[in-house]
Design an enzyme around this catalytic site. Structure first.
Site, PDB file in Angstrom:
ATOM      1  N   GLY A  15     -11.292  -4.796   3.848  1.00 26.26           N
ATOM      2  CA  GLY A  15      -9.633  -3.448   4.666  1.00 26.26           C
ATOM      3  C   GLY A  15      -8.558  -2.884   3.762  1.00 26.26           C
ATOM      4  O   GLY A  15      -8.772  -3.076   3.131  1.00 26.26           O
ATOM      5  N   GLY A  17      -5.857  -1.534   4.723  1.00 29.54           N
ATOM      6  CA  GLY A  17      -4.946  -1.858   4.870  1.00 29.54           C
ATOM      7  C   GLY A  17      -3.447  -1.476   3.287  1.00 29.54           C
ATOM      8  O   GLY A  17      -4.224  -1.146   2.653  1.00 29.54           O
ATOM      9  N   PHE A  18      -2.732  -1.872   3.387  1.00 27.84           N
ATOM     10  CA  PHE A  18      -1.042  -2.027   1.949  1.00 27.84           C
ATOM     11  C   PHE A  18      -2.179  -2.261   1.444  1.00 27.84           C
ATOM     12  O   PHE A  18      -2.332  -1.442   0.411  1.00 27.84           O
ATOM     13  CB  PHE A  18      -0.227  -2.053   2.997  1.00 27.84           C
ATOM     14  CG  PHE A  18       0.804  -1.525   4.002  1.00 27.84           C
ATOM     15  CD1 PHE A  18       0.753  -0.469   3.259  1.00 27.84           C
ATOM     16  CD2 PHE A  18       1.284  -1.828   5.215  1.00 27.84           C
ATOM     17  CE1 PHE A  18       1.822   0.129   4.544  1.00 27.84           C
ATOM     18  CE2 PHE A  18       1.880  -1.500   5.951  1.00 27.84           C
ATOM     19  CZ  PHE A  18       2.004  -0.045   5.733  1.00 27.84           C
ATOM     20  N   GLY A  19      -2.518  -3.708   1.498  1.00 27.39           N
ATOM     21  CA  GLY A  19      -3.348  -3.720   0.181  1.00 27.39           C
ATOM     22  C   GLY A  19      -4.692  -3.387  -0.459  1.00 27.39           C
ATOM     23  O   GLY A  19      -4.639  -2.821  -1.383  1.00 27.39           O
ATOM     24  N   GLU A 174      12.682  -4.313  16.951  1.00 27.99           N
ATOM     25  CA  GLU A 174      12.092  -2.313  17.561  1.00 27.99           C
ATOM     26  C   GLU A 174      11.604  -2.759  18.413  1.00 27.99           C
ATOM     27  O   GLU A 174      12.406  -0.910  18.701  1.00 27.99           O
ATOM     28  CB  GLU A 174      11.687  -2.655  15.928  1.00 27.99           C
ATOM     29  CG  GLU A 174      12.415  -2.265  14.507  1.00 27.99           C
ATOM     30  CD  GLU A 174      11.665  -2.137  13.978  1.00 27.99           C
ATOM     31  OE1 GLU A 174      10.276  -1.793  13.136  1.00 27.99           O
ATOM     32  OE2 GLU A 174      12.178  -1.863  12.291  1.00 27.99           O
ATOM     33  N   ASP A 305      -1.699 -10.232   3.697  1.00 36.27           N
ATOM     34  CA  ASP A 305      -1.618 -11.380   4.851  1.00 36.27           C
ATOM     35  C   ASP A 305      -2.025 -12.208   4.691  1.00 36.27           C
ATOM     36  O   ASP A 305      -2.034 -13.365   5.207  1.00 36.27           O
ATOM     37  CB  ASP A 305      -1.500 -10.500   6.438  1.00 36.27           C
ATOM     38  CG  ASP A 305      -0.245  -9.799   6.349  1.00 36.27           C
ATOM     39  OD1 ASP A 305       0.843  -9.280   6.030  1.00 36.27           O
ATOM     40  OD2 ASP A 305      -0.365  -9.192   7.468  1.00 36.27           O
ATOM     41  N   ALA A 322       4.128  -4.906   4.604  1.00 38.08           N
ATOM     42  CA  ALA A 322       3.544  -4.774   3.528  1.00 38.08           C
ATOM     43  C   ALA A 322       3.879  -4.674   1.889  1.00 38.08           C
ATOM     44  O   ALA A 322       3.344  -5.048   1.656  1.00 38.08           O
ATOM     45  CB  ALA A 322       4.373  -2.789   3.826  1.00 38.08           C
ATOM     46  N   GLN A 323       5.047  -4.733   2.223  1.00 36.50           N
ATOM     47  CA  GLN A 323       5.262  -4.649   0.271  1.00 36.50           C
ATOM     48  C   GLN A 323       4.801  -6.205  -0.399  1.00 36.50           C
ATOM     49  O   GLN A 323       4.337  -5.327  -2.040  1.00 36.50           O
ATOM     50  CB  GLN A 323       7.075  -5.631  -0.039  1.00 36.50           C
ATOM     51  CG  GLN A 323       7.647  -3.736  -0.036  1.00 36.50           C
ATOM     52  CD  GLN A 323       7.391  -3.470  -0.861  1.00 36.50           C
ATOM     53  OE1 GLN A 323       7.005  -3.652  -1.685  1.00 36.50           O
ATOM     54  NE2 GLN A 323       7.217  -1.765  -0.816  1.00 36.50           N
TER      55      GLN A 323
END
Lengths: 435, 435
Positions: A15, A17-19, A174, A305, A322-323
């Protein structure tokens, strides 16, 4: 998978992603071979997907080639692959492009839309977790208006111009705000021969407030902002089913709409071989200890996640945002380096930097640990933070230019149907309308 | 088609390309009802498609919503429609969204890739005339390199890294140059574990020079530029067939490649009902007189690639490029206004503003009517002219930013496989490779 043998231990990260990316950066120039697997060749900035769906941004601006992130990282190997199964005994991963062994495995597969078993919504509703899904939604919204022009049946036309967004988290809020701005600023100019005032944007929340992960004042203010924009906010209503036209709920309220966006839940992306009941928590997350180790394994880690680290402050794991993923990636990266150096690992401590959501032009809500604020300043903070976390200088500049343009011109120019969208059962929908 | 009746005459324009849009702008605020039909909801700037294919630009940057062009045009109606047939007796157009009658009809359908009846190339080759096609080509190029990493079969790996571009016109030259720059600047960094020096870019031209529509000096210089970039330029070779792996030609030369791009011919997009032999010239173009009237009709006009106006200077019609289309659209627009005012129409006179092509960084060739030049200055002229003709302020800024970024960083960041491409018979290709 054609990856050379190495005398260094092999870390496989699933993955980008952010991580996964935050972790990979920590392993640069270390005594390790790192293999990063992802089913896409790009990292994608999920918090801005709703702007792709609503024509405010181009998809390429919020995506970034993973190979570019890893340029100049010796001993790094990226492979475009779908992971099929993990054999934890043999420490082997099966993918669509072959098998690969690991010494250490990091699962950073993120999350996907969770329909909670509702087949009707899954078949007929729209999700917005990936760039292709966001482009499909963009196409559907635009196609709906083109189709609305063609019918004299007021019932059908209203259904084409009604939108039901399920889920009052940041994504739902949003998206609802962006659609309301489009209704106000763009539709009357683009469709002068259509009474676009009849377009309705409905945001349906099962709980009793929007943005439940934020403060009460943020929830209240976000709701007021949405109402100012003309969004119909429905609370304490649970959507029950959707057949492509009719939305039923657990109350008497129902909706007729050609577009239901499901933003009401996510679940972790689990992998066969690591999906036994004993590993999984609610929402398919993998239970990990304070070193991100998956319960029962010393050499398998999970972050973001997909990981559930139960702490005093977060008994159900950290928020799926994300954080936490970034912070966990960095912590695990540091720990893996310590592992290579035979030093003890350090437990993860989450530093809450706050959260925010934007409703529209000059309308955002920000909860920082020590201060909460809403409105114009919050909106600028929201933009600054999102630009800051976007990967890539070019992306930042292009997104910034687009935002300035959209702000000054009250416009969103990327309203292009480049990827025409056909629901698998659109014919049925047309039939429904005739009934 | 749900378009209100009007006391004014109805002009139907089929096609929102350079010609159709230029024409539409002339009819603003005139005593006419104008209906514009297009199968896409956007105008697309074809000269820059090759930059989308090679990751230099985002597709949305070179497309522009047709509805936005027509904002504030009273009596204009845009419809997203596929035209099926024209009944010239009843003055009626059939489309997938219903029928519509016209008083005057303008055919501005443009051109499409012409395979000259070669089924193998049509099935297995790639075209680059539309945004979806350009995105497919981008995906295929990137997927090829990902796949090349996975095989130890040198024969297969070479085929995946070889590119054959057929056609030495501007499209072929510009694509070959861009691929050569990617090979030099990006591949070694993105694929350190692949010997990307083995990648070959072949440009195959049937005639004895590249850019045959330009001056001899432009052709010579373009060829030298390409050779400097490492492109193999093959002249006087006609590609005969392609099975997804083997390219055969009318000479002994043959190629093994997983990617053949066909840029060797276009033909006009004809419409049923207007496609009888008596109307059509070579390449399916409609023969028109100096007022753009299709032979035999007073009320049917054709402009742009689809029109063949035979003049002394251009016995086979004007070049199938943006400039003639724009000029014809403007001329016809003025003439239609004269028609409304019962004034005589003015014959079309083409003003040759020159032509240009870019090979790569600091390398372009420009033929102006009075002066020809090549190199750095030509390259800046090329960029300026393309930015100038791009529709939309935002598009111009975003494209400009991308070009500056790409220039400074020797990079192209939009190398994303957002639209994974599967050839319908990719399995066969894999089988071919094993043989």
């Amino acid at each position: 998978m054609n990856i050379p043998q190495s005398s260094n231990p092999r870390f496989v990260i699933i993955g980008g992603g952010f991580g996964g990316i935050a972790l990979a950066k920590k392993l640069r120039d270390k005594e390790a071979q790192v293999v990063l697997l992802d089913k896409h060749n790009y990292h994608n900035f999920q918090p801005l997907l709703y702007q792709v769906s609503t024509g405010g941004l181009e998809p390429d601006s919020i995506a970034y080639p993973i190979r570019k992130v890893l340029q100049g990282y010796p001993n790094f190997y990226f492979r475009l692959a779908n992971v099929l199964e993990i054999d934890t005994n043999k420490r082997k991963i099966s993918t669509n492009i072959g098998d690969i062994n690991y010494d250490y495995l990091v699962v950073a597969t993120g999350s996907q839309t969770n329909y909670f078993g509702n087949k009707g919504i899954e078949a007929m509703g729209m999700a917005m977790k990936t760039i292709p899904q966001s482009l499909n939604l963009r196409s559907l919204i635009l196609e709906n208006f083109e189709q609305a022009l063609l019918t004299d049946d007021l019932h059908a036309r209203d259904a084409l111009m009604n939108f039901v967004i399920v889920g009052g988290g940041p994504t739902g809020v949003e998206l609802a705000g962006a659609l309301a701005e489009i209704k106000k600023g763009i539709l009357p100019k683009d469709y002068p021969d259509l009474d676009t005032r009849r377009a309705q944007i409905n945001l349906v929340q099962a709980g009793d407030r929007l943005l439940p992960a934020m403060s009460e004042v943020a929830s209240r203010k976000a709701e007021r902002f949405l109402e100012e924009l003309g969004v119909n906010v429905w609370k304490n209503i649970r959507v029950a089913d959707y057949d492509g036209l009719h939305v039923t709920t657990d109350t008497d309220t129902s909706f007729n709409t050609a577009t239901l966006v499901w933003a009401a839940g996510v679940s972790a992306v689990s992998i066969k071989g690591l999906d036994a009941k004993e590993f999984l928590c609610r929402g398919n997350r993998l239970k990990v200890n304070e070193f991100h180790q998956v319960e029962g394994f010393k050499e398998i880690f999970a972050i973001g996640d997909v990981a559930q680290m139960e702490t005093e402050d977060f008994p159900n794991g950290h928020p799926m945002m994300a954080q936490p993923a970034i912070q966990q990636g960095r912590n695990l990266g540091d720990n893996l380096v310590r592992l290579l150096e035979n030093k003890p690992m350090k437990p993860f401590v989450y530093k809450d930097k706050g959260s925010m959501a934007t409703v529209g032009r000059n309308k955002a809500v920000v909860d920082l640990p020590k201060v909460k604020f809403q409105g114009v300043f919050a909106w600028f903070v929201w933009m600054f933070v999102h630009l800051y976390f976007l990967i890539g200088f070019r992306n930042r500049v292009v997104v910034f230019i687009n935002w300035v343009y959209n702000y000054v011109r009250f416009d969103r120019e990327a309203r292009l149907i480049i990827r025409p969208f056909k629901k698998q059962n659109q014919v049925d929908r047309n039939k429904l309308m005739q009934d």
